[in-house]
Design an enzyme around this catalytic site. Structure first.
Site, mmCIF file in Angstrom:
data_model
loop_
_atom_site.group_PDB
_atom_site.id
_atom_site.type_symbol
_atom_site.label_atom_id
_atom_site.label_comp_id
_atom_site.label_asym_id
_atom_site.label_seq_id
_atom_site.Cartn_x
_atom_site.Cartn_y
_atom_site.Cartn_z
ATOM 1 N N GLU A 424 0.836 -1.198 0.000
ATOM 2 C CA GLU A 424 0.000 0.000 0.000
ATOM 3 C C GLU A 424 0.875 1.254 0.000
ATOM 4 O OE1 GLU A 424 -2.276 0.115 3.581
ATOM 5 O OE2 GLU A 424 -3.089 2.112 3.208
ATOM 6 N N ASP A 497 -1.211 -1.351 5.736
ATOM 7 C CA ASP A 497 -1.172 -0.857 7.108
ATOM 8 C C ASP A 497 -2.210 -1.574 7.954
ATOM 9 O OD1 ASP A 497 0.752 0.928 6.441
ATOM 10 O OD2 ASP A 497 -0.630 2.613 6.131
ATOM 11 N N ASP A 499 -4.592 -0.605 9.647
ATOM 12 C CA ASP A 499 -5.656 0.335 10.003
ATOM 13 C C ASP A 499 -6.848 0.144 9.059
ATOM 14 O OD1 ASP A 499 -4.920 1.414 7.605
ATOM 15 O OD2 ASP A 499 -4.010 3.220 8.443
ATOM 16 N N ASP A 501 -8.027 1.863 6.486
ATOM 17 C CA ASP A 501 -7.739 1.960 5.061
ATOM 18 C C ASP A 501 -7.022 0.719 4.553
ATOM 19 O OD1 ASP A 501 -8.942 4.272 4.524
ATOM 20 O OD2 ASP A 501 -7.118 5.535 4.607
#
Ligand code: 1YM
Length: 636
Positions: A424, A497, A499, A501
């Site tokens: 990402e 990540d 998280d 997103d």
């Protein structure tokens, strides 16, 4: 006397064997194996019901980790067995005490053929059987892996009939496992679809939830459920046929999606790997459509036939065959593939006749489906072209041309060891490029959000640059042209990540792989990297924690005051840290993505990634337990 002793020793040896090698009898001692115990007991109830006795099954998950299965069939026979023991004692203590199926009966249990009671007993610390039969209530109890604790005795009177089995799994064998309400519900709902008019109740005492499944229209209801969140092109088509004692029942429906979803069963046992019945079904559909377009002169040109995959685009189907014992043949390692040759021809002819008739009788719908299949044919040809472009004549990749310099390739060209990291963002991509082992690790940074493959046709997918790059880099084609063995990489690793997103990108990529490169998942080549959640520093000493549990453990095991920082993103780790924590094969944690149950995965992907918002909200609210900010757990 001596004879009796000898035989009872043999029995104990028998159940001891199960405890020594549980895997041989139930596959594994993980969560799957634990649930296998339930299926073994429930299968006996289902057998009883499909043979015409009873219509109700109730499953109760108790707070203490035990589980009760009850049915209102005839009740397990309570007479004395020739061995001098009661029949229930024989059933629950002797391995392979089969033979309960008389000729002409269909048996359901896939693995152990209705002999699972003793296996379950062997793997339980306690088991309690209550039988309602012949006007009385009888009870027998076992302990310590199948030893008789209290022999069969009458404990009351009742006009009811049925069997109630409660068992306490031996959690020293099934370590760190517990029953999943969701898993049990999903399987029971499937059984309820396959046996019209049965009622199956599941009750979770601990969490105070319960559900009742009851369907009157069998496979039609099954398809309605599968397609409930999709737009459908017509009402469910449900047909049956019979030849040489083999009964076929099929329900099918076209939707406006781009994927096919075929589930098959034999005697109510799922045939996960398909087999002759699925082959017959597919051939039957393809023939019926090709005859129909030929008769009506609907596709012009030289190549005027559909491939099977064209006429299955957007198709949902459930196939259930009843095959008598003497004709049953299963193949493959997990015995999930039907081998019976007769099943193929009968399924093919029943399918062909019924679809032919349906198309002739429903012209407008027929033209709609033909139109959809034609578009699939065009897209398939485009996909093939794209694939051919991705390789030169000798089948080697010419990666550079297609990649606009984004990929950092591995120096080795060994597809058996090479790894592709889909990363990402450019900054994480940069750290990954620096930190990797260039010999076998390639890095492909992805910019921005990946297209949602659930809402996109093959033709559009091919226009998306990000996706195109992935297709060319992997180099094994796409859709029905995809060949997992051609993959340039042994592992395709999604690294995002930890998280929201990151999870979103993960789901989008998985949806893409699920839809368009499913064999890659099936071959076990798709992974998700697990970057650490926390960095914990004690002065010069530092640790990484990959979960909250791990964080607490590390803090508990070390003295002094730690500085704990939450890892914000991959981009914030330097190259060495990224290598140590997430990329180094010796120290990293990878999660292999597998398709436990294609139909379920299909439904989930559809619910989670499809057009409709409401079902997605419902599913998330029901199934995701939010524990912290953005770490979540999915049940089942
Ligand atoms: C909660 C689990 O085991 N139900 C059950 C099992 C049997 C019967 C009925 C049954 C079968 C037959 C005749 C027959 C079993 N019987 C045997 C055996 N529920 C549950 N309900 N009468 C009753 O198949 O002929 C094994 S299981 F071997 F005794 F016939």
């Amino acid at each position: 006397m001596t004879k009796y002793d000898a035989s009872s020793i043999k029995i104990l040896e028998g159940l001891e064997a199960v405890r020594k090698r549980p895997g041989m009898y139930i596959g594994s001692t993980d969560k799957r194996g634990l649930h296998h115990l339930v299926w073994e007991i429930v299968d006996n109830s289902i057998d009883e019901i499909i043979n015409g006795y009873g219509n109700h099954i109730k499953i109760v998950l108790h707070k203490d980790g035990s589980i009760t299965v009850a049915d209102n069939g005839r009740g397990v026979p309570i007479g004395m067995h020739e061995s001098g023991k009661s029949t229930p004692e024989v059933i629950y203590t002797i391995l392979h005490a089969g033979g309960k199926f008389e000729e002409g009966n269909y048996k359901v249990s896939g693995g152990l053929h209705g002999v699972g009671g003793s296996v379950v007993n062997a793997l339980s610390t306690k088991m309690d059987v209550i039988i309602y039969r012949e006007g009385v209530i009888s009870n027998i109890r076992f302990k310590d892996g199948g030893k008789v604790d209290s022999p069969l005795k009458t404990i009351g009177e009742s006009k009811k009939t049925g069997t109630v089995v409660t068992f306490w799994p031996d959690y020293s064998i099934f370590k760190n496992c517990n029953f999943s309400y969701t898993t049990i519900c999903e399987r029971m709902q499937e059984s309820a679809f396959l046996i019209p008019n049965v009622t199956i109740e599941v009750i979770d005492e601990d969490n105070k939830r319960e559900v009742k499944y009851h369907y009157e229209e069998g496979l039609t209801n099954f398809i309605e459920y599968m397609d409930e969140d999709k737009n459908v092109l017509h009402k469910v088509l449900n047909f049956t046929g019979k030849k040489n004692d083999i009964e076929v029942n099929i329900a099918m429906q076209y939707t406006d999606t781009y994927n096919e979803n075929i589930v098959s069963f034999v005697n109510n046992v799922k045939t996960t790997d398909g087999g002759t019945h699925e082959v017959g079904f597919k051939t039957g559909i393809t023939k019926a459509f090709n005859d129909y377009v030929k008769m009506n002169n609907l596709i012009k040109g030289k190549d005027n036939t559909f491939d099977g995959s064209d006429v299955r685009e957007g198709l949902s189907a459930v196939i259930n065959l009843k095959i008598p014992e003497n004709l049953l043949q299963f193949e493959g390692q997990t015995k999930g593939k039907l081998g019976t040759p007769e099943a193929r021809s009968i399924t093919e002819s029943v399918t062909y006749e019924n679809i032919k008739f349906f198309l002739e009788e429903n012209k407008e719908i027929a033209l709609n489906i033909v139109d959809k299949a034609s578009k699939s044919k065009v897209a398939r040809e485009a996909a093939r072209k794209a694939r051919e472009e991705a390789r030169n004549g000798k089948g080697k990749m010419k990666i550079e041309k297609n990649l606009s310099g984004k990929l950092a390739p591995a120096t080795s060209k060994n597809a058996k060891i090479n790894e592709l990291f889909l990363v990402e963002g450019d900054s994480a991509g940069g750290s990954a490029k620096m930190g990797r082992n260039r010999k076998f690790q390639a890095i492909l940074p992805l910019r921005g959000k990946v297209i949602n493959a659930e809402k996109t046709s093959v033709a559009e997918i091919l226009k998306n640059e990000e996706i195109n790059t992935i297709i060319h880099t992997i180099g094994a084609g796409i859709g029905s042209d995809f060949i997992a063995e051609d993959s340039n990489y042994d592992k395709v690793i999604i690294m995002t990540d930890a998280d929201v997103d990151g999870s979103h990108i993960q789901i989008l990529l998985l949806t893409f792989f699920y839809r368009f490169m499913r064999p890659l998942i099936e071959a076990g080549k798709v992974y998700v990297a697990k970057p650490p959640l926390y960095k914990i520093d004690y002065g010069k000493k530092h640790f990484y924690a990959y979960s909250d549990d791990e964080r607490f453990k590390i803090v508990a095991e070390n003295s002094g005051k730690p500085t704990i920082s939450r890892n914000k993103g991959l981009g914030e780790m330097n190259a060495d840290e990224l290598w140590d924590t997430t990329m180094n094969p010796d120290t990293r944690t990878l999660m292999r993505v597998n398709i436990y149950d294609a139909a379920l995965a299909e439904k989930r992907v559809n619910v989670l990634m499809g057009d409709k918002v409401e079902p997605r909200k419902e599913w998330i609210e029901e199934n995701i337990v939010f524990t912290m900010e953005d770490s979540y757990r999915v049940e089942g």
